[in-house]
Write an enzyme that holds these catalytic residues in place. Structure first.
Site, mmCIF file in Angstrom:
data_model
loop_
_atom_site.group_PDB
_atom_site.id
_atom_site.type_symbol
_atom_site.label_atom_id
_atom_site.label_comp_id
_atom_site.label_asym_id
_atom_site.label_seq_id
_atom_site.Cartn_x
_atom_site.Cartn_y
_atom_site.Cartn_z
ATOM 1 N N CYS A 134 39.037 -1.974 9.284
ATOM 2 C CA CYS A 134 38.125 -1.034 8.622
ATOM 3 C C CYS A 134 36.911 -1.774 8.084
ATOM 4 O O CYS A 134 36.975 -2.382 7.005
ATOM 5 C CB CYS A 134 38.844 -0.293 7.499
ATOM 6 S SG CYS A 134 37.796 0.915 6.650
ATOM 7 N N CYS A 137 35.668 -0.401 4.753
ATOM 8 C CA CYS A 137 36.492 -0.814 3.614
ATOM 9 C C CYS A 137 36.216 -2.254 3.209
ATOM 10 O O CYS A 137 36.111 -2.570 2.016
ATOM 11 C CB CYS A 137 37.978 -0.682 3.949
ATOM 12 S SG CYS A 137 38.482 0.920 4.585
ATOM 13 N N ASP A 138 36.121 -3.147 4.193
ATOM 14 C CA ASP A 138 36.151 -4.581 3.905
ATOM 15 C C ASP A 138 34.876 -5.335 4.231
ATOM 16 O O ASP A 138 34.771 -6.524 3.928
ATOM 17 C CB ASP A 138 37.318 -5.223 4.678
ATOM 18 C CG ASP A 138 38.664 -4.649 4.263
ATOM 19 O OD1 ASP A 138 38.802 -4.298 3.080
ATOM 20 O OD2 ASP A 138 39.566 -4.539 5.122
#
Length: 307
Positions: A134, A137-138
């Site tokens: 992701c 997300c990261d």
């Protein structure tokens, strides 16, 4: 056979949020956590994009707090997983870990989706330590650093262009000599000066040390083996919705995502609702899953009041 008004299957942001709202609605929900309490979110470490936490929050802490909140409000959260489902008549019947049984008047399915990985031992070793599925997300953790994205479809191109806005350099590892992405997505990739496409390449190994990912070992179609130096290794080869258990009974799309009705969480079976990544092939974000869990609990409450 044990009976509950509201059964929730799955324990990610969608499941826990559904349990919070269902508990406050006095539905006395029973939630089975399955094999991965906390859901796919537990494959990452620190979450920077959950509202209300200026410095971010560890995924395990956030999920633990959501679980405790649901329990405090009255949810009956249990270890174990649903291994069989029967929606042929109401109340719907379920088997727990192949042994126990429970029936429910309303059901919220929040089993999520699993990212597809390459299956390399080194990939598993560094999951959460530089290996991610992701970018949204990261990606923040790799600002002004070098990363790699595996894949050649729309998702891979989208992830690569997103990371290109954060990172110094982005390698796209593509196993063919063409991209499968749409023309528009290909154009976006080719317009990014800091994206380099490595054609006809497969990943042999993710390289790293005790601090995390340091690179990747690749092999070209002609047999040449070479290493690249990266701090982040992102998989963008698709997701698989965890819907197999229910596909006999519920409508799903071509990819296996449970189909819901309009803006609601209603499925093709009366009294059965789906929330989160198991029915969302587009956004796949924790906060969207939590919002869907809220909607599913509200939908279930309205349904039960009408019985």
């Amino acid at each position: 056979m044990e009976h509950t008004k509201c059964l929730i299957i799955g324990a990610g942001p969608a499941g826990y949020t559904a349990a919070i709202y269902a508990s406050r609605a006095a539905l006395s929900p029973v939630l089975y956590e399955g094999l991965e309490p906390g859901g796919q979110l537990m494959t990452t470490t620190r979450i920077e994009n959950w509202p209300g936490y200026e410095e971010g929050i560890e995924a395990s802490v956030l999920m633990g707090e959501m679980r405790k909140q649901a329990v405090r409000l009255g949810a009956d959260i249990r270890r174990g997983g649903i291994t069989a489902a029967d929606f042929s008549e109401r109340p719907y019947k379920f088997t727990i870990d192949g042994i126990g049984q429970i029936c429910a008047d309303a059901v919220i399915i929040a089993t999520g989706a699993s990212a597809r990985y390459l299956g390399l031992p080194s990939e598993r070793r560094f999951r959460g330590m530089g290996v991610s599925a992701c970018a949204t997300c990261d990606g923040f953790f790799y600002r002004k650093r070098d990363v790699a994205v595996v894949g050649g479809g729309d998702t891979a191109c989208e992830e690569a262009t997103y990371l290109a806005g954060l990172c110094r350099k982005v390698y796209m590892i593509v196993r063919r000599d063409v991209l499968r992405a749409s023309d528009a997505m290909q154009a976006r990739v080719k317009d990014c000066p800091n994206i380099e496409i490595l054609w006809n390449c497969n990943t042999l190994e993710v390289l790293g040390d005790e601090d995390g990912v340091t690179g990747a070992r690749l092999q070209r179609k002609d047999g040449e083996v070479f290493d690249i130096s990266v701090d982040g290794f992102f998989l963008a080869i698709g997701h698989h919705p965890n819907s197999e258990l229910f596909s006999e009974w519920l409508d799903t799309d071509g990819q296996g995502y449970i189909v819901t009705e309009g803006k609601s969480t209603k499925t093709s079976r009366e009294g059965v609702f789906a929330a989160g990544d198991v029915q969302d092939p587009t956004y796949r974000q924790a906060i969207n899953a939590a919002a869907a869990g809220c909607r599913a609990a509200l939908d279930a409450e309205r349904y039960l009041k009408g019985l």
